[in-house]
Design an enzyme around this catalytic site. Structure first.
Site, PDB file in Angstrom:
ATOM      1  N   SER B 145       0.852  -1.204   0.158  1.00  0.00           N
ATOM      2  CA  SER B 145       0.019  -0.055  -0.129  1.00  0.00           C
ATOM      3  C   SER B 145       1.126   1.321   0.131  1.00  0.00           C
ATOM      4  O   SER B 145       1.705   1.360  -1.080  1.00  0.00           O
ATOM      5  CB  SER B 145      -1.017   0.108   1.100  1.00  0.00           C
ATOM      6  OG  SER B 145      -1.883   0.685   1.133  1.00  0.00           O
ATOM      7  N   ARG B 214     -12.068   5.969   9.943  1.00  0.00           N
ATOM      8  CA  ARG B 214     -11.523   4.591   9.805  1.00  0.00           C
ATOM      9  C   ARG B 214     -12.624   3.483   9.429  1.00  0.00           C
ATOM     10  O   ARG B 214     -11.949   2.689   8.777  1.00  0.00           O
ATOM     11  CB  ARG B 214     -10.917   4.211  11.266  1.00  0.00           C
ATOM     12  CG  ARG B 214     -10.384   3.138  11.431  1.00  0.00           C
ATOM     13  CD  ARG B 214      -8.987   3.029  10.513  1.00  0.00           C
ATOM     14  NE  ARG B 214      -8.312   1.452  10.932  1.00  0.00           N
ATOM     15  CZ  ARG B 214      -7.191   1.193  10.400  1.00  0.00           C
ATOM     16  NH1 ARG B 214      -6.881   2.064   9.217  1.00  0.00           N
ATOM     17  NH2 ARG B 214      -6.516   0.457  10.446  1.00  0.00           N
ATOM     18  N   ASP B 309      -8.363  -6.805  -4.719  1.00  0.00           N
ATOM     19  CA  ASP B 309      -8.047  -5.523  -4.218  1.00  0.00           C
ATOM     20  C   ASP B 309      -8.632  -4.393  -5.266  1.00  0.00           C
ATOM     21  O   ASP B 309      -8.028  -4.134  -6.349  1.00  0.00           O
ATOM     22  CB  ASP B 309      -6.428  -5.326  -4.296  1.00  0.00           C
ATOM     23  CG  ASP B 309      -5.964  -3.963  -3.628  1.00  0.00           C
ATOM     24  OD1 ASP B 309      -7.129  -3.223  -3.476  1.00  0.00           O
ATOM     25  OD2 ASP B 309      -4.968  -3.889  -3.323  1.00  0.00           O
ATOM     26  N   HIS B 342      -7.759  -5.427  -0.293  1.00  0.00           N
ATOM     27  CA  HIS B 342      -6.580  -4.766  -0.045  1.00  0.00           C
ATOM     28  C   HIS B 342      -5.735  -5.263   1.196  1.00  0.00           C
ATOM     29  O   HIS B 342      -4.612  -5.267   1.237  1.00  0.00           O
ATOM     30  CB  HIS B 342      -6.913  -3.299   0.026  1.00  0.00           C
ATOM     31  CG  HIS B 342      -5.423  -2.475   0.188  1.00  0.00           C
ATOM     32  ND1 HIS B 342      -4.582  -2.458  -0.819  1.00  0.00           N
ATOM     33  CD2 HIS B 342      -5.058  -1.655   0.991  1.00  0.00           C
ATOM     34  CE1 HIS B 342      -3.730  -1.555  -0.545  1.00  0.00           C
ATOM     35  NE2 HIS B 342      -3.868  -1.176   0.608  1.00  0.00           N
ATOM     36  N   ASP B 343      -6.647  -5.792   1.808  1.00  0.00           N
ATOM     37  CA  ASP B 343      -5.853  -6.365   3.308  1.00  0.00           C
ATOM     38  C   ASP B 343      -5.122  -7.734   2.888  1.00  0.00           C
ATOM     39  O   ASP B 343      -4.278  -7.939   3.901  1.00  0.00           O
ATOM     40  CB  ASP B 343      -6.994  -6.689   4.084  1.00  0.00           C
ATOM     41  CG  ASP B 343      -7.269  -5.622   5.248  1.00  0.00           C
ATOM     42  OD1 ASP B 343      -6.590  -4.528   5.556  1.00  0.00           O
ATOM     43  OD2 ASP B 343      -8.692  -5.783   5.853  1.00  0.00           O
TER      44      ASP B 343
END
Lengths: 196, 375
Positions: B145, B214, B309, B342-343
């Site tokens: 990232s 968040r 992602d 994405h994680d």
């Protein structure tokens, strides 16, 4: 020199490539050939492979491989970026074989192409006696699941080379590990050509 | 492995903008042992809200590092082989100087008077840290990232000092969609009255705004599939008869929980500064094109992206790979299949480990080979 395991044409390609040269392998699979060339001939190696699982194993072997379509990747490379561009047992699977060969000779000084010989007697016999799409050791697939879309024999390739003005520097014909010199188009299962 | 976060202090840093931050402190951790010729050092660079605690158990908090599944003996970054360094980024809030730090000129927190920092500034501070450890050339810089952006920047800013870079789930520059999500986060913070123009260090922090920011972030880090698998439409209790604004679906309580946890460890102004640094970053800044940015760079590259992602889609990684290929650079690339979005680079690491191990090993071997040849 440790022998190169895997396909019989790898050993021929391994002999042809000169030490410390730059090699691009199109359809590099899990990178076995390139890994061997890096270790034994200290080549600068790049590989292209469409399957994510195979490209992962190639990178895990330490080969700089990338996932992608070989036509698309070939277009990206600058002229004369390599000493050898290798296409091992894949020419018969490409949509535009002539374009692929032209591109190989643009990005590389010389090309090494190997392919299963469709002129082999077992193919001829299979077709003649069964009246069906041939299935042999070198062509093991049913017609509806084969990746091969352009069937060519040794004679076919030599005709193409003549028509396109390709200079064949070396040719080697194999059945298994055995070298075939007499009537190769009838007796060889695999052909390897080095040309420029 | 019990680890402690160290602090390195420097007289100051001059930023890309010309502004100064004097003095400047960097929080960092190291794992493994530096070898005799100081050639086995790997710098791991963290993503947006990460910190210096990448691996092992923290002596201070007792918590595992954010990439503990990938750094350690026998892992992707094998600490039996390599000396691994991780530092908190400039502008961060977990030990390195940032907007929550005290400005020595005023004796109060910098807040929004902290100068704008860039990804390039973050990388330059990392270079100061690496120099202070007496390491001339890193074997690799690796990150996912925003960590991937820093790794790219290392390759173009300090090509001589880094043998290889590993760029995971990242991009050469943010797309409008990525900027848009960051802007929603920033606006959420600034809409909280407790933000108070960034001047809240003596009162209540803008916890509600930061928490919502968040929550949005977490949605973008997951994928549609991973959310369906993780939460489905499961509810906490019986469905209410009247409209219920208390968390009803599991996904709601999950996001609220993650939001509320986040505000205990992260500074709202850092959130604004770091997202701005990400949004303004472009590896080709100062050059005519992306290809020109890599002029004179001889670093090896490993680029990894993930099928699900959608925040940093594979096409962004492929743009980097294509540019490098056109220059006939040494680049390896693989798009890994995963549902984690994405994680994935943090949680679905088995195949990624295979790639990183092989890439590092061959880079290390080449280095040893060329050193041998030179001798």
């Amino acid at each position: 020199m440790t022998p190169l395991a895997g396909r019989s044409d790898f050993a021929v390609i391994g002999r042809i490539v000169t030490p410390k040269s730059r090699v691009l392998d199109l359809g590099c699979g899990e990178g076995e050939l390139l890994e061997w060339l890096i270790e034994q001939k200290q080549v600068t190696a790049r590989g292209v492979e469409i399957s994510p699982a195979r490209v992962r194993r190639a990178i895990a072997r330490g080969v700089s491989a990338f996932q992608g379509d070989l036509n698309e990747c070939l277009t990206d490379f600058p002229d004369n970026a390599f000493d050898y561009v290798v296409l091992s047992q894949t020419l018969q699977e490409t949509h535009q074989p002539v374009r692929v060969i032209e591109e190989m000779l643009r990005v590389g000084k010389r090309a090494i192409v190997s392919f299963p010989n469709f002129g082999h007697w077992s193919v001829r016999a299979s077709m003649l006696f069964t009246g069906r799409s041939p299935r042999t050791q070198a062509f093991p697939y049913e017609w509806y699941e084969t990746p091969n879309i352009h069937f060519l024999s040794i004679t076919d390739f030599e005709r193409l080379a003549e028509n396109k003005g390709l200079r064949i520097d070396h040719r080697e014909f194999l059945t298994g590990e055995r070298r075939i010199t007499w009537l190769p188009n009838l007796r060889a299962e695999v052909a390897v050509f080095l040309f420029g | 492995m019990i680890v402690s976060t160290e602090i390195a202090r420097f007289e100051g840093i001059t930023l890309e903008s010309g502004a100064h931050i004097d003095p400047v402190e960097v929080a960092y951790e190291t794992y493994g042992t530096l070898n005799a010729d100081r050639g086995n050092a790997v710098l791991v660079v963290h993503a947006f809200t990460g910190d210096a605690h990448a691996a092992g158990m923290s002596r201070e908090t007792g918590k595992p590092g954010w990439w503990d599944n990938s750094i350690g003996p026998g892992k992707a970054f094998d600490t039996d082989e390599y000396f691994v360094i991780c530092s908190n980024i400039l502008g961060g809030c977990q030990g390195t100087t940032g907007p929550a730090s005290i400005n020595p000129a005023t004796g109060k927190a910098w807040g929004m008077s902290f100068p704008a920092v860039t990804v390039r500034d973050m990388v330059r501070l990392q270079k100061m840290l690496v120099d202070s450890l007496d390491i001339r050339q890193l074997l690799a810089v690796a990150g996912g990232s925003m960590g991937g952006m820093q790794a790219l920047e290392w390759a173009v800013s300090f090509a001589e000092n880094v043998r290889s870079v590993i760029v995971i789930a990242s991009t050469a520059r943010h797309s409008p969609q990525q900027i848009a999500f960051n802007e929603v986060g920033r606006q959420s913070i600034m809409a909280d009255p407790d933000w108070n123009g960034g001047d809240y260090y003596e009162g209540a922090a803008p916890a509600r705004g930061l928490s919502v920011a968040r929550m949005v972030g977490h949605i973008t880090y997951m994928s549609d599939e991973s959310m369906r698998e993780k939460f489905g439409r499961r509810r906490k209790d019986q469905p209410a008869t009247a409209i219920d604004v208390a968390p009803e679906f599991e996904v709601e309580s999950y996001l609220r929980y993650r939001g509320s946890q986040f505000v205990t460890r992260f500074d709202a102004n850092s959130y604004i500064y770091i997202t701005k640094a990400m949004d303004t970053y472009d590896v080709s800044n100062g050059t005519a094109s992306l290809a020109d940015a890599f002029e004179g760079v001889s670093t090896r590259f490993l680029v990894i992206s993930f099928t699900s992602d959608w925040l940093y889609p594979s096409y962004q990684s492929q743009e980097i790979v294509r540019t490098l290929r056109r220059r006939n650079h040494d680049v390896a690339y693989c798009e890994l299949p995963t549902n984690y979005g994405h994680d994935a680079f943090l949680v679905d690491v088995e195949e990624q480990t295979e790639l990183i191990r092989g890439f590092l090993r061959s880079t290390f071997r080449n280095l040893a080979g060329s050193a041998g040849a030179a001798a």
